[in-house]
Write an enzyme that holds these catalytic residues in place. Structure first.
Site, PDB file in Angstrom:
ATOM      1  CG  PHE A 150      -0.294   0.465   2.496  1.00 18.79           C
ATOM      2  CD1 PHE A 150      -0.159   1.811   2.785  1.00 18.79           C
ATOM      3  CD2 PHE A 150       0.213  -0.460   3.415  1.00 18.79           C
ATOM      4  CE1 PHE A 150       0.460   2.236   3.956  1.00 18.79           C
ATOM      5  CE2 PHE A 150       0.837  -0.047   4.577  1.00 18.79           C
ATOM      6  CZ  PHE A 150       0.961   1.309   4.847  1.00 18.79           C
ATOM      7  CE  LYS A 174      -3.060  -8.285  -4.397  1.00 16.22           C
ATOM      8  NZ  LYS A 174      -3.476  -7.282  -3.367  1.00 16.22           N
ATOM      9  CD  GLU A 177      -5.510  -5.880   0.349  1.00 16.60           C
ATOM     10  OE1 GLU A 177      -4.551  -5.692  -0.423  1.00 16.60           O
ATOM     11  OE2 GLU A 177      -5.477  -6.700   1.290  1.00 16.60           O
ATOM     12  CB  SER A 227       4.818  -7.325   5.761  1.00 14.46           C
ATOM     13  OG  SER A 227       3.890  -8.317   5.375  1.00 14.46           O
ATOM     14  CB  CYS A 282      10.268  -0.338   2.701  1.00 13.03           C
ATOM     15  SG  CYS A 282      10.923   0.297   1.177  1.00 13.03           S
ATOM     16  CD  GLU A 381       8.333  -2.933   8.240  1.00 11.99           C
ATOM     17  OE1 GLU A 381       7.677  -3.960   8.011  1.00 11.99           O
ATOM     18  OE2 GLU A 381       8.858  -2.247   7.340  1.00 11.99           O
TER      19      GLU A 381
END
Ligand code: NAD
Length: 496
Positions: A150, A174, A177, A227, A282, A381
């Site tokens: 995301f 993909k 969402e 992740s 990240c 994290e």
């Protein structure tokens, strides 16, 4: 009535039969702004079939033809970047200048892919043996899947899609969402740029869609970013199904500040790299390692800067930090602040309870000091605006801390000593290193990738390693017997 976000398959919107949908929020207001269709098996099948049908035509398109599409896409993306930035902000929440920065980095990757003709040159050895030539050609893999997170809804898809297409592959993307609209916008721009229908498809959804791609016999490779637990799962499942996989995972990025560093520069860097995009990067700095004796002064300078950081709706040009992406993520990040207090770290700035107009998912910038490696705010994290300061007695202790960490995405050292910086870049077990640069994301003509639990697979993302990932080489050994010596009339004039 909210918007509905459908898949993009075979060059057009594709509704399918959505048995399930997901809510997409505007994180600054907390309201549901759209519903996104979730793919089931039938939609996975349709997307992969469209990509497979488009493959012979796209693969057979000349290098010049493919490159023309990429150049046209680059122009369209550049012309419509403000529109895309607004889409990103409305679903992710990051401030529009951050969204614009993400698009600028994405454009770099498109520009790199525009060099496909140069990058796909093979080798040639004339007369390797008498009358025998040997040469290599780089060919596409086929249908490839790209699964993105995301936090960079435009940039991460564009780490992979341009290079995959440039190499002659067709793609099923993909996206996350949580903020799926940017991916559809990108697919529409590619169509406008002249990409044939089916060469890029966008499939929305969750684990069902991901599993569909990971196990589909017609999908030859997967590029994943997300992740660490999911990256590990994707790598293991994809490779078990015979696919080439690169799976980039999470991070815990340390920024070491040596006593001889410019502390103002370091404090500016810690704040922008810790709280930019609400820490949902990240490559965000999540741990500042202050090497004695500068810890107190550095914490004071960071705190001063945090106090003037403007938190607000990303659409407001005055805002410097937006909300978190969803309510669930907000709850998770806030729970780490509670845990840090419980575990005995000193809470220097508490972002809980910040007041911003609207029911958005707000958490203010938060700073912990005296964080120790056993605490969950250090081991996990957090992926939010929570910065930890750990104290180290020496350079060696700081290095040891970083190298003991299971993640190895990015790191930085702040120092005025070139020799110390050289020693650090040599000794640190991390894939991307900044020297007085807090977020060392490589430019598009290098490649991006962490070490250890931050990347599963052999290839880093984009740049030269991206081209390597999206092609397989074939070596041809060829002999053409010269029949003229046998008195055969070759049917064309010869000079010699
Ligand atoms: P995530 O792992 O939750 O999701 C990533 C993708 O995997 C999404 O498309 C999601 O739909 C899918 N997914 C989620 N759960 C799944 C499951 N159980 N099975 C199969 N697929 C699943 O990550 P996120 O929250 O979207 O993104 C944030 C994470 O991504 C952070 O950990 C961050 O560090 C990481 N990230 C890493 C990099 C990098 O380059 N290393 C870059 C950006 C983000």
């Amino acid at each position: 009535m909210t918007d509905r976000i459908s898949h993009w398959i075979d060059g057009k919107p594709f509704s399918g039969t959505p048995a399930r949908t997901g809510e997409v929020f505007d994180p600054a207001t907390g309201q549901v702004r759209a519903h996104v269709d979730f793919a089931g098996d039938a939609e996975v099948e349709a997307a992969v079939a469209a990509a497979k049908a488009a493959l012979p035509g796209w693969r057979g398109t000349s290098l010049a033809g493919r490159t023309r599409v990429l150049f046209a896409f680059r122009e369209l993306l550049s012309a419509r970047k403000h529109e895309l930035a607004k889409i990103i902000t409305s679903e992710h929440g990051k401030v529009e200048s951050d969204a614009a920065g993400e698009i600028a980095r994405a454009i770099e990757n498109v520009e790199f892919a525009c060099g496909a003709a140069q990058l796909l040159k093979g080798g040639f050895s004339e007369n390797a043996s008498t009358g025998v030539d040997v040469y290599s050609i780089a060919q596409p893999l086929g249908v490839v899947g790209v699964i993105s997170p995301f936090n960079f809804p435009a940039m991460v898809p564009l780490w992979f899609v341009p290079n995959a297409l440039a190499c002659g592959n067709t793609v099923v993307l993909k996206p996350s969402e949580k903020d799926p609209s940017a991916a559809v916008f990108i697919a529409e721009l590619f169509a406008e740029a002249g990409l044939p229908a089916g060469a890029l498809n966008v499939l929305h959804g969750d684990k069902v869609a991901v599993d569909g791609l990971l196990t589909h016999a017609d999908v030859k490779a997967i590029s994943f970013v997300g992740s660490t637990p999911i990256a590990r799962y994707v790598y293991e499942t994809g490779t078990r199904h015979g696919k080439r996989v690169q799976a980039l995972g999470g991070a815990k990025n340390h920024m070491v500040v040596l006593p001889d560093a410019d502390l103002d520069l370091a404090a500016d860097a810690a704040v922008s790299a810790g709280f930019g995009s609400a820490g949902e990067r990240c490559m965000a700095v999540s741990v500042v390692v202050a090497v004695d004796p500068i810890g107190d002064e550095l914490v004071r300078k960071i705190t001063q800067r945090m106090s003037v950081l403007r938190v607000g709706d990303g659409r407001d040009p005055e805002s410097e930090m937006g909300p978190l992406v969803t309510k669930a993520h907000h709850a998770r990040v806030s729970s780490y602040v509670d845990a840090g207090v419980g575990e005995g770290a000193s809470l220097v700035v508490d972002g809980r309870g910040i007041e911003v107009a609207g029911d958005g998912f707000w958490l203010g910038p938060t700073l912990f000091d005296h964080v120790r490696p056993s605490m969950s705010i250090y081991t996990d994290e957090i992926f939010g605006p929570v910065l930890s300061v750990a104290r180290a007695a020496s350079y060696d202790e700081a290095l040891e801390l970083i190298n003991a960490n299971p993640y190895g995405n990015g790191t930085a050292i702040f120092t005025g000593d070139g020799a110390a910086a050289r020693k650090f870049q040599n000794e640190v077990e991390v894939g991307m290193v900044g020297v007085n640069v807090p977020i060392p994301v490589p430019v598009g003509y290098y490649s991006f990738g962490g070490w250890k639990d931050s990347l599963f697979g052999d290839s880093h993302a984009y740049g030269p390693e991206g081209f390597h990932f999206f092609t397989r080489t074939k070596v041809v050994t060829s002999r053409w017997p010269d029949r003229s010596h046998a008195g055969v009339n070759l049917g064309f004039p010869r000079n010699s």
